[in-house]
Scaffold this motif. Structure first.
Motif, PDB file in Angstrom:
ATOM      1  N   ARG A 109      18.106  10.129  80.205  1.00  0.00           N
ATOM      2  CA  ARG A 109      17.298  10.786  79.183  1.00  0.00           C
ATOM      3  C   ARG A 109      18.003  10.630  77.842  1.00  0.00           C
ATOM      4  NH1 ARG A 109      14.042  12.430  82.364  1.00  0.00           N
ATOM      5  NH2 ARG A 109      14.258  14.650  82.801  1.00  0.00           N
ATOM      6  N   ARG A 111      18.091  11.548  73.417  1.00  0.00           N
ATOM      7  CA  ARG A 111      17.661  12.265  72.221  1.00  0.00           C
ATOM      8  C   ARG A 111      18.074  11.428  71.010  1.00  0.00           C
ATOM      9  NH1 ARG A 111      16.661  17.544  70.824  1.00  0.00           N
ATOM     10  NH2 ARG A 111      15.179  17.362  72.545  1.00  0.00           N
ATOM     11  N   GLU A 282      19.809  16.053  84.077  1.00  0.00           N
ATOM     12  CA  GLU A 282      20.057  17.486  84.257  1.00  0.00           C
ATOM     13  C   GLU A 282      20.877  18.071  83.111  1.00  0.00           C
ATOM     14  OE1 GLU A 282      23.453  18.440  87.189  1.00  0.00           O
ATOM     15  OE2 GLU A 282      22.649  16.538  87.921  1.00  0.00           O
ATOM     16  N   ASP A 285      18.600  17.803  79.686  1.00  0.00           N
ATOM     17  CA  ASP A 285      17.514  18.781  79.676  1.00  0.00           C
ATOM     18  C   ASP A 285      17.976  20.171  79.269  1.00  0.00           C
ATOM     19  OD1 ASP A 285      15.595  16.944  80.274  1.00  0.00           O
ATOM     20  OD2 ASP A 285      15.496  17.390  82.410  1.00  0.00           O
ATOM     21  N   TYR A 286      19.276  20.322  79.010  1.00  0.00           N
ATOM     22  CA  TYR A 286      19.779  21.570  78.440  1.00  0.00           C
ATOM     23  C   TYR A 286      19.512  21.664  76.942  1.00  0.00           C
ATOM     24  CZ  TYR A 286      22.204  24.817  81.526  1.00  0.00           C
ATOM     25  OH  TYR A 286      22.484  25.820  82.421  1.00  0.00           O
ATOM     26  N   ALA A 288      17.169  21.831  73.613  1.00  0.00           N
ATOM     27  CA  ALA A 288      15.840  22.326  73.251  1.00  0.00           C
ATOM     28  C   ALA A 288      14.898  21.132  73.080  1.00  0.00           C
ATOM     29  CB  ALA A 288      15.927  23.132  71.961  1.00  0.00           C
ATOM     30  N   PRO A 289      13.636  21.233  73.481  1.00  0.00           N
ATOM     31  CA  PRO A 289      12.931  22.460  73.845  1.00  0.00           C
ATOM     32  C   PRO A 289      12.957  22.795  75.339  1.00  0.00           C
ATOM     33  CG  PRO A 289      11.366  20.682  73.689  1.00  0.00           C
ATOM     34  CD  PRO A 289      12.696  20.090  73.334  1.00  0.00           C
ATOM     35  N   THR A 290      13.541  21.937  76.169  1.00  0.00           N
ATOM     36  CA  THR A 290      13.554  22.240  77.601  1.00  0.00           C
ATOM     37  C   THR A 290      14.694  23.163  77.996  1.00  0.00           C
ATOM     38  OG1 THR A 290      14.813  20.221  78.045  1.00  0.00           O
ATOM     39  CG2 THR A 290      12.417  20.079  78.239  1.00  0.00           C
ATOM     40  N   GLY A 291      15.741  23.232  77.157  1.00  0.00           N
ATOM     41  CA  GLY A 291      16.891  24.054  77.465  1.00  0.00           C
ATOM     42  C   GLY A 291      17.314  24.907  76.286  1.00  0.00           C
TER      43      GLY A 291
END
Length: 429
Positions: A109, A111, A282, A285-286, A288-291
């Motif tokens: 993943r 960003r 994992e 995904d911490y 934002a917006p998921t974490g």
């Protein structure tokens, strides 16, 4: 020296701090006046007086396929015609993310951010948020951007200007930053023994590019991976420089050591302002917006940078392209070493794909920052100015790596080696 560059630098000093917008450009470490560049094409740049240079700076690394590559220019122009930034999602963000993931084996993943500095800053925040711990280990001579907490015993411009840290960074900000010698696994193990339950991450340049080019040892990176696993810390690779250079898949693919998080820089935007943080889903995904770990940027993933990045990595990933550039780099270093030997000038070279370093030393190897400091800095200054006069543009610091692009060809090689032969001969006078 270009008379026009001198005039422009004098004018710039009236308006810009030190006449520059990034400290190392000011030539303070080598003396003289910085060269003002007006255009670049392929492996060459041209100054404001029309003098041409073979370029081994390449905007400090990101121009992996050279200046003004037609595919990159076309992608930027076509995208700009439809708008430069929206602060909203675009298809190009996903397309570049998919391309990066296909090349970097550890990234699940991503960003997008706006610089390598921002990527490293976000990596530290994410590692702390994910682990619930505060301390971070970094290495002497490794530079991770001008993040307050990481501006400790750093490389790059901090070394070039002789600044051990920086005023304006409170001691309280850096008290959770631990430092160890690069390529010294015992030093890291000792820190884990003392602070095991409070170390969130180990942040390392797997190929140091900010104390010149110093590749990590295989056993060092494998040992870091093992220590992080044993103590529940994250291993973070800063591949702002080594990404898509040490190999097409970065240093992690070259060493076959997989980090938990990877910081990338402007190479993924073909030289436009961009960076990225990627890693295991994992952990990522911490954010934002998921974490719960906040991170954001209005210009993150802007269409121009995404279009340039897609064009750059698509060209670089074509079969044999990266390998050919790495082979060209090997020929360059072999040629430099042969000419230095013939002139009786002690020279050591390092290579990591299309990154390289030259060290004026008779030491058999260099693995740590302290050894880089012991190299002949005066000889480097003379070499730098000699090569500049001969039309070869190197970084104005003995602590910066050099870079090669896919556009460097036989003409560039011959020009460089002929110039080096003359300059090496002058160093022994």
């Amino acid at each position: 020296m270009s008379n026009r560059s001198e005039t422009l630098f004098a004018e710039a000093n009236e308006h810009l701090v030190g006449g520059v917008n990034s400290a190392v450009r000011a030539f303070r470490a080598v003396g003289g006046t910085p060269v003002f560049i007006q255009r670049g094409e392929g492996a060459w740049v041209e100054d404001v007086d029309g003098k041409r240079y073979v370029d081994y700076v390449l905007s400090y690394g990101p121009l992996a396929i050279g200046h003004a590559h037609p595919a990159v220019v076309a992608a930027i122009a076509e995208t700009a015609a439809s708008g430069t930034s929206f602060g909203a999602p675009t298809e190009k963000e996903t397309a570049l993310a998919q391309l990066v993931k296909s090349l970097m084996p550890s990234i699940e993943r991503i960003r997008m951010v706006n610089s390598g500095t921002e990527a490293c800053m976000s990596a530290v925040r994410l590692a702390r948020g994910y682990t619930g711990r505060d301390r971070v280990i970094k290495f002497r001579g490794n530079y991770h951007g001008h993040v307050d907490a990481l501006l400790v015993e750093a490389g790059s411009g901090v070394l070039t200007l002789g600044i051990p840290g920086s005023p304006g960074v409170p001691a309280a900000v850096t008290e959770t930053t631990l430092t160890a010698p690069f390529n010294d696994l015992d030093g890291v193990a000792a820190l884990f023994a003392e602070y095991s339950n409070d170390i969130a991450a180990v942040l390392v340049e797997p190929v140091a590019g900010n104390m010149n080019c110093v590749p990590a040892r295989q056993d060092f990176l494998e040992g870091l991976r093992k220590l992080c696993d044993e103590h529940g810390a994250l291993l973070v690779f800063d591949e702002v420089m080594s990404g898509f250079r040490a190999s097409l898949g970065g240093a992690q693919a070259h060493y076959n050591v997989m980090p938990d998080l990877t910081c990338l820089g402007k190479v993924i935007g073909g030289g436009l302002p961009v960076g990225a943080l990627g890693g295991r889903a994992e952990i990522m995904d911490y954010l934002a917006p998921t974490g719960p770990v906040y991170q954001a940027g209005t210009l993150s993933g802007n269409p121009l940078a995404m279009a340039s990045g897609i064009a750059t990595l698509t060209e670089l990933a074509k079969p044999g392209v990266h390998a050919a550039a790495a082979a060209w780099t090997e020929r360059l270093l072999a040629g430099l070493k042969a000419r230095a030997d013939a002139a009786g000038v002690p020279l050591l070279t390092h290579q990591a794909g299309t990154m390289f370093g030259v060290f004026f030393t008779d030491a058999p190897s260099i693995e740590r920052f302290e050894q880089v400091e012991q190299c002949n800095a005066e000889r480097f200054v003379k070499f730098f100015h000699g090569m500049l006069a001969e039309g070869v543009y190197l970084a104005p610091s003995a602590f910066e790596a050099g870079f090669v692009s896919t556009a460097h060809d036989e003409a560039a090689l011959a020009h460089t080696l002929d110039a080096a032969e003359r300059v090496f001969a002058s160093l022994t006078v």
